[in-house]
Design an enzyme around this catalytic site. Structure first.
Site, mmCIF file in Angstrom:
data_model
loop_
_atom_site.group_PDB
_atom_site.id
_atom_site.type_symbol
_atom_site.label_atom_id
_atom_site.label_comp_id
_atom_site.label_asym_id
_atom_site.label_seq_id
_atom_site.Cartn_x
_atom_site.Cartn_y
_atom_site.Cartn_z
ATOM 1 N N ILE A 30 0.880 -0.622 0.354
ATOM 2 C CA ILE A 30 0.114 -0.413 -0.075
ATOM 3 C C ILE A 30 1.069 1.307 0.109
ATOM 4 C CG2 ILE A 30 -1.062 0.838 1.522
ATOM 5 C CD1 ILE A 30 -2.799 -1.272 2.285
ATOM 6 N N SER B 194 -8.073 -0.240 9.948
ATOM 7 C CA SER B 194 -7.921 -1.532 9.616
ATOM 8 C C SER B 194 -10.257 -1.541 9.376
ATOM 9 C CB SER B 194 -7.558 -2.502 9.646
ATOM 10 O OG SER B 194 -7.661 -4.176 9.653
ATOM 11 N N TYR C 216 -3.575 -7.866 17.233
ATOM 12 C CA TYR C 216 -3.937 -6.482 15.937
ATOM 13 C C TYR C 216 -5.304 -5.346 15.789
ATOM 14 C CZ TYR C 216 -3.858 -5.486 10.936
ATOM 15 O OH TYR C 216 -3.929 -4.357 9.897
#
Length: 274
Positions: free
Chosen positions: A12, A134, A160
């Site tokens: 990205i 995210s 995460y």
């Protein structure tokens, strides 16, 4: 316009760098791999005739992040975009040289430190901060008193998710301090990210789920170059539009507690110095 992009040696970050150069920005690529950064810089130079500057930094080290910030402040009189894109996912619990769980340091604490060290320059330039979060942030159960998940059951994906929730809360904290700050969900991207995760391998083979790095980077470029990156400060985006966020991603009290804990952990003073 000068844009700094962390995690820019592949994926990205590399795709966003090309998009920002195409939009007329001078780009500074920040990453851990010299070979990777040189490859991206050479490719952009071949396509656009301008070779981005590069800077090496290891986000598992607060000392290295502090050195990076000092170098960037010395080299650039303005910073129009700070793109906190560096990130990691590990299925094993690993500690950094600073003694912290690796994902929380690389994904949140080091970007928090870098942003605060550069913040005066960003604000003086009328700049903005864009952070790669995210959709996993929605399942985060962040505990600012246990960022390393040393007192809770270890789960790689839960940890995460906590770090991505931290990205959203950091964005809220920046916005409350008058910074033009946004974060976004890039989608499931076909890169080497989380390559040791069976879950990620499954997502990559499911039809229609995975996206290209360019598709994932499009929201970063959008937030860095359009009014949305200023007018929707504090918001979470997906596919270049504001997206729903859980209470845990936007709670101002939790954001303030996380900010205070992050200051203490990174060694920042109230003035933003180490």
């Amino acid at each position: 316009m000068i844009a700094l992009i962390t995690g820019a040696s592949a994926g990205i970050g590399a795709a966003a760098a090309e998009g920002l150069v195409r939009a007329g920005h001078d780009v500074v690529l920040v990453g851990r791999s010299r070979a990777g950064l040189d490859s991206v810089a050479d490719r952009i130079a071949g396509l656009h005739g301008r070779r981005p500057d590069t800077s090496i930094a290891d986000f598992t080290s607060f000392e290295d992040v502090t050195r990076l910030a000092a170098d960037l402040l010395d080299r650039y009189e303005r910073i129009d975009v700070l793109a906190n894109n560096a990130g990691v996912m590990s299925t094993e619990r690993r500690l950094t040289r600073d003694g912290h769980e690796m994902m929380i340091q690389v994904n949140h604490l080091s970007p928090f430190l870098l942003t605060n060290l550069l913040l005066d320059r960003v604000m003086a330039s009328g700049g903005r901060v864009v952070t790669t979060s995210s959709g996993a942030a929605r399942t985060g159960r962040l505990d600012p008193a246990d960022l390393d998940r040393s007192r809770r059951r270890w789960s790689a994906w839960l940890q995460y998710s906590d770090t991505k929730q931290a990205n959203s809360l950091f964005t809220v904290g920046l916005a409350r301090r008058g910074v033009a700050a946004t974060c976004f969900h890039p989608g499931v991207i076909r890169t080497g990210f989380a390559s040791d995760s069976l879950y990620m391998k499954l997502l990559l083979v499911l039809p229609g789920v995975a996206r290209t790095p360019e598709q994932g980077a499009s929201t970063l470029v959008h937030l860095a170059t359009t009014s949305d990156g200023v007018e929707h400060s504090g918001r979470f985006f997906a596919k270049s539009v504001p997206s729903s966020a859980t209470r845990g991603m936007t709670d101002p009290v939790l954001a303030a507690t996380l900010w205070e804990q992050s200051v203490a952990v990174t060694g920042l003073s109230p003035t933003g110095q180490v």
